[in-house]
Design an enzyme around this catalytic site. Structure first.
Site, PDB file in Angstrom:
ATOM      1  N   SER A 266     -15.809 136.358 -21.359  1.00 44.74           N
ATOM      2  CA  SER A 266     -16.032 135.010 -21.890  1.00 44.74           C
ATOM      3  C   SER A 266     -17.466 134.576 -21.623  1.00 44.74           C
ATOM      4  CB  SER A 266     -15.076 134.015 -21.230  1.00 44.74           C
ATOM      5  OG  SER A 266     -15.502 133.697 -19.912  1.00 44.74           O
ATOM      6  N   ASP A 267     -17.960 133.673 -22.462  1.00 43.75           N
ATOM      7  CA  ASP A 267     -19.158 132.957 -22.061  1.00 43.75           C
ATOM      8  C   ASP A 267     -18.770 132.038 -20.912  1.00 43.75           C
ATOM      9  OD1 ASP A 267     -21.759 132.065 -21.946  1.00 43.75           O
ATOM     10  OD2 ASP A 267     -21.917 131.725 -24.100  1.00 43.75           O
ATOM     11  N   TRP A 268     -19.739 131.651 -20.123  1.00 41.69           N
ATOM     12  CA  TRP A 268     -19.469 130.938 -18.885  1.00 41.69           C
ATOM     13  C   TRP A 268     -18.904 129.534 -19.195  1.00 41.69           C
ATOM     14  CZ3 TRP A 268     -20.791 135.520 -18.546  1.00 41.69           C
ATOM     15  CH2 TRP A 268     -21.037 136.190 -17.339  1.00 41.69           C
ATOM     16  N   GLY A 270     -16.245 129.158 -21.200  1.00 45.33           N
ATOM     17  CA  GLY A 270     -15.754 129.191 -22.569  1.00 45.33           C
ATOM     18  C   GLY A 270     -14.248 129.346 -22.694  1.00 45.33           C
TER      19      GLY A 270
END
Length: 735
Positions: A266-268, A270
């Site tokens: 995941s993006d941080w 997200g």
């Protein structure tokens, strides 16, 4: 000696065994000579439920757990796509103040894309991969391949331009280079993360055709040709699903249609929901808001969506154990390809070789936009007075910008590079304008008086033979920076007025722009010369001085169009619901007409076209020919022409092959890039150039059939030096 031999033989046995809590267990996963899939299944069979779940979420800002009991290491990731981020504290964004983590800053990816040089992309990937390997990282969080949809996007400088074919061709060698060093590349942000405003929740609506033809091709190439080992989800929503746990994007397209076998991270911050994170294709959850220091804090790591809630759901039978095993398999696969792989090479950090690659990319990425009366090059032996004006001549441009901010071992500024090239006695500097400090998430005004700076710069310009105005954007908030888009296309900090004031006292003024985005140029007809310089990294000043002086002939081409005004851009033409949306939903009303596709189809003349870039020499294109006039969708056609360097300087040109189909069952862009090459020629040299055109690349995405279709009929093959400068064409009948 006998004992050593026996131990050595033991290490190559098909199965080894070690005592674990009083019993012997097989440890085939430790045998580096075994196939990765066998090692994955071996390790998986030995893991407990708790150990498996612990691998699926963060344990610190940039790491997730391994299995210490089995000797399986943690997964450590690092920003970013153009340099290795400094070490941070366990659970803080701030730097940990190490003394040995200052990296080589490579040019930002817009500059790499502007080289149109796939060999340089490979060298770039190898170099940055070696730096990540030296720092013992598992995953490099890059490259980024989101499309350049609007010149206001704060992260455009991290991406590879507006054309899906260009981005596809440049991303593949980058990935090959990184992963050859035993580090996983992580292509991002999947998908449709084309703006920073409301990025965490904006719901993007786009047609299937535009999705597959414009926004997914570079990701698909990264997976199927680059064989990338990890993919990062995007912050935004797509059709009502968060991209970090989108069933359509991650399960159906990425892992299903494309056969991706790596891990999705995941993006941080997200991730938003346990059920969706479990079932919709996410493998590792990172950065969900936490203090990370306790198990009883506001939102500790144990409370992540893929932590205790996931484990409890598995224990209660809510979630399928096979879903967990699939996630862990993917994580183990990356570990065995990197940290626990056979013959993993050593890394290098801030080496002379890396500096050379950084300088070469910067040299080839600089784009000469205007050069009236051969203003450039400025020979070193002229011994003339040069006034250098502008904050970007001396300001650090490797710091700031959000997650891509770098702590560089060194950075040669444009001012330093010019002084080194021409001699300090010939260079006079005035800052001219000043911005505030680079602070993530907020703007800070300059502490200097703008009028005083401007007056001093004009005074300096009066006494010079030549003025080099070095301005553009920087990595402050609302400039080229993560977390916020630009507010307009105008140059910030009063630069437009300053340029015009300088022109009143010295007509011999060139503008050098350092930015990751297109800017408005109200002075474009007044100044004799313009260079687009990007964020050029550690070797910025040296590379820029090489091009200004003529030691290097510029060969960069624009990887995106420069509109004359914002409303000419397709994303902005349709109003706020197209960009930036209404804070909830957004509709890509321009559909497939992104960048030059829009300008050419709608007959809107850009300020500077996609693929445009001047040289200090001239190139003549011969007539285009093809080896067959008729072909099927399974064939490849050879396209041939003669390219001549008709000037007096060695140089490089980028011939570009576009395709047009006038009569079609579906709406099409006026032209689409299908092939390019970078050709180096000595002065006076001619070369027969052969380009291969895959007929299958002429396909459009049929929304009814949910498949690619090569439409029969007559296509025009167009040869140009840019999207707006077509030299010749030939027709091809496709059956």
């Amino acid at each position: 000696m006998k004992l050593i031999v026996k131990l050595g033989m033991l290490c190559t046995m098909a199965f080894m065994s070690v005592p674990v809590i009083g019993q012997q267990i097989p440890v085939a996963y430790l045998d580096v000579n075994r196939p990765v899939e066998e090692r994955v299944e071996s390790a998986l069979s030995l893991m407990t439920l708790e150990e498996k779940v612990a691998m699926c979420h963060a344990q610190s800002k940039f790491s997730s757990k391994g299995v210490a009991r089995l000797g399986i290491p943690e997964v450590w990731s690092t920003d970013g796509p153009h340099g290795i981020r400094e070490e941070t504290y366990w659970d803080e964004w701030g730097g940990a103040q190490w003394t040995n983590d200052s990296c080589t800053a490579f040019p930002a990816l817009t500059c790499l894309a502007a080289t149109f040089n796939t060999n340089l992309s490979l060298a770039y990937g190898e170099s940055i991969g070696e730096e990540a390997r030296y720092r013992n990282k598992t995953i490099l969080l890059g490259p980024g391949v989101n499309m350049y949809r609007t010149p206001l996007n704060g992260r455009n400088f991290e991406y590879m331009g507006e054309d899906p074919y260009l981005a596809s061709r440049m991303v593949v060698p980058y990935i090959h280079g990184v992963q050859s060093t035993g580090v996983a590349a992580c292509v991002k942000h999947f998908a449709l993360n084309n703006q920073e405003v409301w990025r965490g929740h904006i719901n993007v609506n786009v047609s299937d055709r535009a999705l597959h033809e414009i926004y997914l091709p570079a990701f698909k190439a990264a997976v199927q040709e680059g064989e990338v080992w990890s993919v990062m989800g995007a912050y935004n929503q797509f059709r009502g699903e968060q991209c970090c746990h989108s069933d359509l994007l991650l399960n159906k397209i990425l892992k299903g249609e494309w056969g991706f076998d790596g891990l999705v991270i995941s993006d941080w911050g997200g991730v938003h929901n346990t059920d969706q994170a479990v079932n919709n294709g996410l493998d590792i959850e990172m950065g969900t808001y936490t203090d990370g220091l306790t198990t009883s804090g506001k939102f500790p790591y144990s409370s992540y969506f893929l932590a205790d809630p996931f484990r409890k759901g598995l224990e209660e039978g809510i979630y399928d154990m096979e879903v967990l095993d699939d996630k862990v398999r993917r994580i183990l696969r990356v570990i065995f390809r990197t940290t626990m792989s056979a013959n993993r090479p050593f890394g290098k950090f801030v080496s002379p070789e890396h500096s050379e690659v950084a300088r070469k990319v910067a040299q080839e990425g600089i784009v000469l936009l205007k050069n009236k009366n051969q203003f450039f090059p400025i020979p070193v032996d002229k011994k003339i007075k040069i006034a250098v004006i502008g904050e970007n001549a001396s300001r650090s441009l490797v710091e700031g910008g959000g997650s891509s901010s770098l702590k560089a071992a060194y950075e040669i500024s444009p001012l330093e590079g010019l002084k080194e090239k021409y001699g300090e006695e010939y260079i006079t500097y005035s800052i001219g304008y000043a911005s505030g400090p680079s602070l993530y998430g907020r703007e800070e005004p300059s502490k200097y008086d703008a009028d005083s700076l401007s007056k001093a710069a004009v005074d300096v310009a009066k006494g010079a033979d030549i003025v080099l105005f070095i301005g553009g954007l920087n990595k402050n908030h609302y400039q080229d920076c993560e977390g916020g888009d630009r507010k307009s296309m105008d140059l910030p900090f009063g630069q437009d007025k300053l340029i015009q004031d300088i022109m009143k006292v010295n007509k011999n003024t060139a503008v050098i722009l350092l930015s990751g985005n297109a800017v408005a140029m109200p002075w474009v007809d007044q100044v004799p010369a313009i260079m687009q310089g990007w964020y050029l990294g550690s070797e910025a000043g040296s590379a820029l001085a090489d091009v200004v002086s003529g030691d290097v002939n510029p060969s960069g081409k624009l990887p995106f169009s420069f509109p004359k005004k914002l409303e000419d851009n397709s994303a902005h033409f349709y109003g706020e619901l197209s960009y930036p949306g209404d804070s909830i939903d957004q509709y890509y009303k321009e559909d497939i007409l992104v960048g030059y596709r829009w300008f050419d189809t709608k007959k809107i003349k850009p300020l500077y076209a996609f693929g445009f870039g001047l040289s200090y020499t001239s190139f003549d294109y011969g007539d285009l020919s093809i080896d067959k006039n008729q072909a099927s969708d399974k064939e490849t056609v050879k396209v041939m022409f003669t390219l001549t360097n008709s000037g007096k300087t060695d140089g490089a040109e980028v011939p570009q092959l576009y395709v047009n189909k006038a009569k079609s069952a579906v709406s099409r862009a006026e032209k689409e890039l299908k092939v390019f090459d970078k050709v180096y020629l000595k002065a006076g040299e001619s070369k027969k150039v052969e380009l291969e055109l895959l007929i299958s690349s002429l396909a459009y995405y049929d929304e009814k059939a949910s498949d690619w279709v090569v439409e029969p009929g007559v296509y025009s093959i167009l040869l140009g030096s840019s999207s707006s400068d077509i030299k010749s064409k030939v027709n091809l009948k496709v059956e």
